[in-house]
Design an enzyme around this catalytic site. Structure first.
Site, PDB file in Angstrom:
ATOM      1  N   ARG A   1       0.785  -1.220   0.000  1.00 48.82           N
ATOM      2  CA  ARG A   1       0.000   0.000   0.000  1.00 48.82           C
ATOM      3  C   ARG A   1       0.826   1.284   0.000  1.00 48.82           C
ATOM      4  O   ARG A   1       0.622   2.154  -0.830  1.00 48.82           O
ATOM      5  CB  ARG A   1      -0.955   0.005   1.209  1.00 48.82           C
TER       6      ARG A   1
ATOM      7  N   HIS B   1      -7.937  -4.474  -7.330  1.00 40.84           N
ATOM      8  CA  HIS B   1      -7.639  -3.811  -6.059  1.00 40.84           C
ATOM      9  C   HIS B   1      -8.863  -3.865  -5.148  1.00 40.84           C
ATOM     10  O   HIS B   1      -9.737  -2.994  -5.219  1.00 40.84           O
ATOM     11  CB  HIS B   1      -7.243  -2.354  -6.318  1.00 40.84           C
TER      12      HIS B   1
ATOM     13  N   TYR C   1     -18.321  12.793 -12.028  1.00 35.61           N
ATOM     14  CA  TYR C   1     -18.300  14.022 -12.827  1.00 35.61           C
ATOM     15  C   TYR C   1     -17.033  14.162 -13.666  1.00 35.61           C
ATOM     16  O   TYR C   1     -16.997  14.980 -14.593  1.00 35.61           O
ATOM     17  CB  TYR C   1     -18.415  15.252 -11.918  1.00 35.61           C
TER      18      TYR C   1
END
Length: 861
Positions: free
Chosen positions: A53, A99, A142
């Protein structure tokens, strides 16, 4: 693993109470030792955070989530030549296939890859609001994204067995363990992350510089750190700015840990009449304008910052960063800048901590080690790619050989196939009759009839020759390490040429660093002592050097002389001794006005419309005094310091009484083109006004001269028809601001006053009159005309409102005076380029003709 082992040992040594807990394993309840379970779980969690990570891999410079995003976008076909797609779709595919974590974390990683202020070389091409340094991005539904062109260099050749693949989280797909990475992405884009017990913080660098260092290391494997730093002198931040202090960078390149200061790029400009300001065009790395403004307001409120009037953020997408800070008059802008650097994020520190994964282990690497890891990775990638391509070329060459054999006996091949019961039998018979291998026989069976032409034979023979050359070249690369390194070096050079950009960040040695200029790395763009980068101009470097803590905050008061030149430049000189002359052999400018004042005082700038506008002396530029002379090359255009319209022109400077110290000693005297003169009563000034009228002009009239005159002085007016009138200033009664003046000279029809001057009685013997004749209607600058210099005492004193006497006899082609000047000599004339124009020797005849000039005049003073 040694760190994790140490963490485990620390857990053993901790004074933990002996306790246990129960757990359900395979349907049975068992007792577990709590300390052992916590130790084991903590180590598993720490390893997961470090490896999966938080830390990037030293080879491709990517964290697992970033690598998965780029790989999945590549598999989705989101290349630069394809349309953008919704980020929600990308996040969903990455989360569902590779993931198995939250969509918020994936989207944040995607956004970072697309932010040009975060990445030196963005890897994702974002469309929509991807945030700023002060605001977060819009929601994933968006925004849209696709791969940027540099990302293709990271994923290039991934399908040619260049890297290993491993199963995804549910073993339904495979994903790359590393990307091929055609450039050193970790150094170019940097990284940041917090793991368990460790963190990484790496600044971005310039692609061209990093590639240059990698290529040098390929060619010279034993190269030293100093050799590599000749190519990579320091970080290159996306927002530009300045880095102050290179010793911390050198330490980080040696050990993997260091620290440097980043500064905003500033310029001191005139931001309005009588106002100076500091304009910031580049901010430190990851510092936004809103954060800076908030800290400035806090510092001003707490009295840590002084001398600031306002802060305006004029940043936009078209013009980039522009943060304007207004400075109070009387404050030293350089000292205010030093305060801003000290108390706000306009100067910020960056701690380098080069922690990354090397073969699955967290390590802290210096510059040379980072480049070595990348070079080894790239050599491995190119070797595996070469082997893959060699195998493919050999397979194809084998099939082409079999196909050529079949075409030579095509009729027999067709008969053999038609007589076979099935495809398996036909394959066996082809192998036996024509001595073919199984792959060759299978390929012949699948052959299309249209390939059985004479032209196809020619194509196959050409292909076989081409394959033979490619196989030979690939085998040569695998057999010669030097050739392999050259291939890697050429590919790196191609990437740098395609995606490289010039350096943005200026590198400066810390103040007092010694001979910094000698330490400037070779291969960098030196812009001054110890400075590199395209923005390191001499002005910027001097500004940086001057913004020290020793600079006084306020500009000290003291006597000075304010000068106005013929080209409209204004400046001040320390002291009140008059400037007798200007220029010399070099380009210069002549003076129109010079008045005594104080640095913290004010003077009046009189315009041709009859207005007096206040000019704060402290806002003018200070220039050095040069053996009694002065060069106004360092002056400031007076239009930038006074609030006048574009049509107005400043004709002169006049002294004013300092606030609270009473009026100036002598009255202001004005002369207009219509022959009107006026002396203004001293002290007749409105309170708290920045500009006011000092004469009521008739329609079409304008002021041509402004100065001061006491009763003992003489006034001289010169008209366009070559008449000069000299009379005593005592004959002009001082009037109030609203008065229109009185008649000064009687003008003939069509004539106008073109010049005027004031000469003290005791200096009349040193005063001269300069007159320049020319043709009426001639274009400005098209001819030199004729000039004459005459002592003023050759002209008699007459009464006010009379016609005066002739001062210049016109030659053929001349019909009016185009320029004139009267004052204490010596007189100086300048051309349009600031060059000196020689005037003739004085002529004792007041009505004589002039001598030709070598060129047109721009001003006399």
């Amino acid at each position: 693993m040694s760190l994790l082992a140490a963490a485990g040992a620390g857990a053993d040594n901790a004074a933990m109470p002996k306790s246990s807990q129960t757990a359900v394993i395979d349907g049975e309840i068992v007792d577990l030792d709590l300390s052992a379970e916590m130790r084991t779980s903590f180590l598993e969690y720490a390893y997961s955070v470090i490896y999966s990570r938080a830390l990037p891999d030293a080879r491709d410079g990517l964290k697992p989530v970033q690598r998965r995003i780029l790989f999945q976008m590549d598999r989705m076909g989101l290349r630069p030549d394809r349309p953008h797609v919704k980020c929600s779709r990308v996040v969903g595919d990455v989360m569902g296939k590779l993931h198995p974590h939250g969509d918020v974390a994936i989207y944040e990683a995607l956004v970072r890859l697309a932010q040009p202020f975060t990445m030196r070389l963005p890897l994702v091409d974002g469309h929509g609001n991807f945030g700023s340094l002060d605001d977060g991005p819009a929601a994933a539904r968006y925004t849209e994204a696709r791969l940027a062109a540099p990302a293709l260099a990271l994923t290039a050749d991934i399908d040619e067995d260049t890297v290993d693949f491993s199963p995804n989280y549910d073993y339904t797909l495979t994903e790359p363990e590393i990307l091929p990475a055609a450039f050193p992405n970790l150094l170019v884009n940097g990284a940041s992350g917090i793991a368990v017990g460790m963190a990484t913080n790496m600044p971005p660098h310039n692609l061209i510089e990093v590639v240059g260092a990698a290529r040098h290391l390929l060619e010279h494997p034993e190269a030293s750190l100093e050799d590599l730093m000749a190519f990579v002198p320091g970080p290159d931040l996306p927002a530009g700015g300045m880095i102050v202090g290179l010793e911390g960078i050198r330490e980080a390149y040696r050990t993997g840990r260091g620290k440097f200061l980043t500064r905003a790029t500033a310029q001191i400009e005139s931001i309005g009449p009588r106002r100076k300001g500091i304009v910031f065009t580049e901010l430190p790395y990851m510092v936004g304008p809103e954060k800076v403004i908030a800290r400035i307001k806090e510092a001003v409120t707490s009295k840590k910052l002084q001398g600031i009037t306002d802060v305006n953020d004029l940043t936009d997408r078209k013009n980039g960063t522009r943060l304007v800070i207004g400075i109070k008059n009387g404050y030293n802008p350089e000292a205010v800048l030093a305060q801003l650097y000290r108390h706000t994020p306009l100067e910020d520190s960056f701690g380098i901590n080069n922690v990354c994964l090397v073969e699955g282990q967290p390590r802290t690497l210096g510059l040379r080690e980072l480049l070595e890891v990348f070079v080894r990775h790239r050599l491995t990638v190119v070797t595996r790619r070469t082997r893959f391509r060699l195998g493919k070329r050999r397979e194809r060459a084998h099939l082409v050989d079999g196909l050529l054999i079949a075409i030579l006996d095509i009729d027999e091949v067709i008969a053999l196939i038609r007589s076979s019961e099935d495809a398996a039998t036909a394959r066996e018979r082809l192998q036996q009759v024509f001595d073919l291998t199984e792959p060759q026989a299978s390929y012949i069976l699948e052959l299309q009839l249209r390939r059985l032409t004479k032209f196809s034979v020619i194509e196959l023979e050409k292909e076989r020759e081409e394959l033979a050359r490619e196989i030979e070249a690939l085998e040569a690369i695998l057999a010669d390490e030097v050739l392999l390194r050259r291939v890697v070096s050429r590919e790196l050079a191609a990437v740098a040429e395609e995606f490289g950009t010039p350096r943005r960040t200026v590198l400066l040695e810390a103040p007092g660093a010694g001979a910094a200029g000698d330490q400037a790395p070779a291969g960098s763009q030196a812009a001054g002592p110890g400075a590199t980068g395209p923005g390191a101009s001499a002005a910027a470097l001097s500004l940086t050097a001057s913004a020290s803590r020793d600079t006084p905050l306020t500009i000290p008061d003291g006597p000075c002389r304010v000068l106005l030149s013929t080209t409209g430049l204004v400046a001040r000189l320390a002291g009140q001794d008059p400037v007798a002359r200007t220029g010399g052999r070099q380009a210069h400018d002549a003076l129109v006005s010079q008045v005594a004042a104080t640095v913290r005082g004010r003077v009046g700038a009189v315009t041709d419309t009859g207005r007096l506008v206040l000019l704060e002396v402290v806002s003018t530029a200070e220039i050095p005094r040069l053996e009694g002379a002065a060069s106004l090359a360092g002056g400031t255009p007076v239009r930038q310091l006074v609030d006048i319209t574009p049509e107005e022109r400043v004709v002169g400077l006049v002294p004013l009484g300092a606030p609270g110290q009473g009026p100036a000693a002598a009255p202001i005297v004005l002369a207009t083109a219509a022959g009107v003169v006026k002396r203004v009563k001293p002290g007749d000034e409105p309170r708290n006004a920045q500009a006011w009228e000092v004469i009521s002009l008739a329609e079409g009239d304008r002021v041509v001269h402004a100065s001061t005159a006491s009763d003992s002085d003489f006034l001289a007016l010169i008209s366009s028809d070559a008449q000069l009138l000299r009379f005593s200033a005592a004959r002009v009664r001082p009037q109030g601001r609203g008065a229109g003046g009185m008649a000064g000279i009687s003008l003939r029809e069509g004539a106008r006053v073109i010049a005027a001057g004031v000469v003290p009685e005791e200096l009349v013997a040193e005063a001269v009159v300069v007159s320049v004749a020319g043709a009426r209607g001639a274009l400005p600058g098209t001819g030199g005309g004729s000039a004459k210099v005459t002592p003023l005492d050759r002209y008699p004193v007459k009464g006010r409102a009379t016609g005066g006497v002739r001062t210049h006899r016109f030659l053929r082609g001349e019909d009016e005076l185009v320029a004139a000047w009267v004052g204490v000599g010596p007189a100086r004339a300048v051309g349009s380029g600031g060059q000196a124009v020689a005037l003739p020797e004085p002529d004792e005849r007041r009505d004589g003709s002039g001598a030709p000039l070598p060129g047109p005049l721009a001003g006399i003073g």
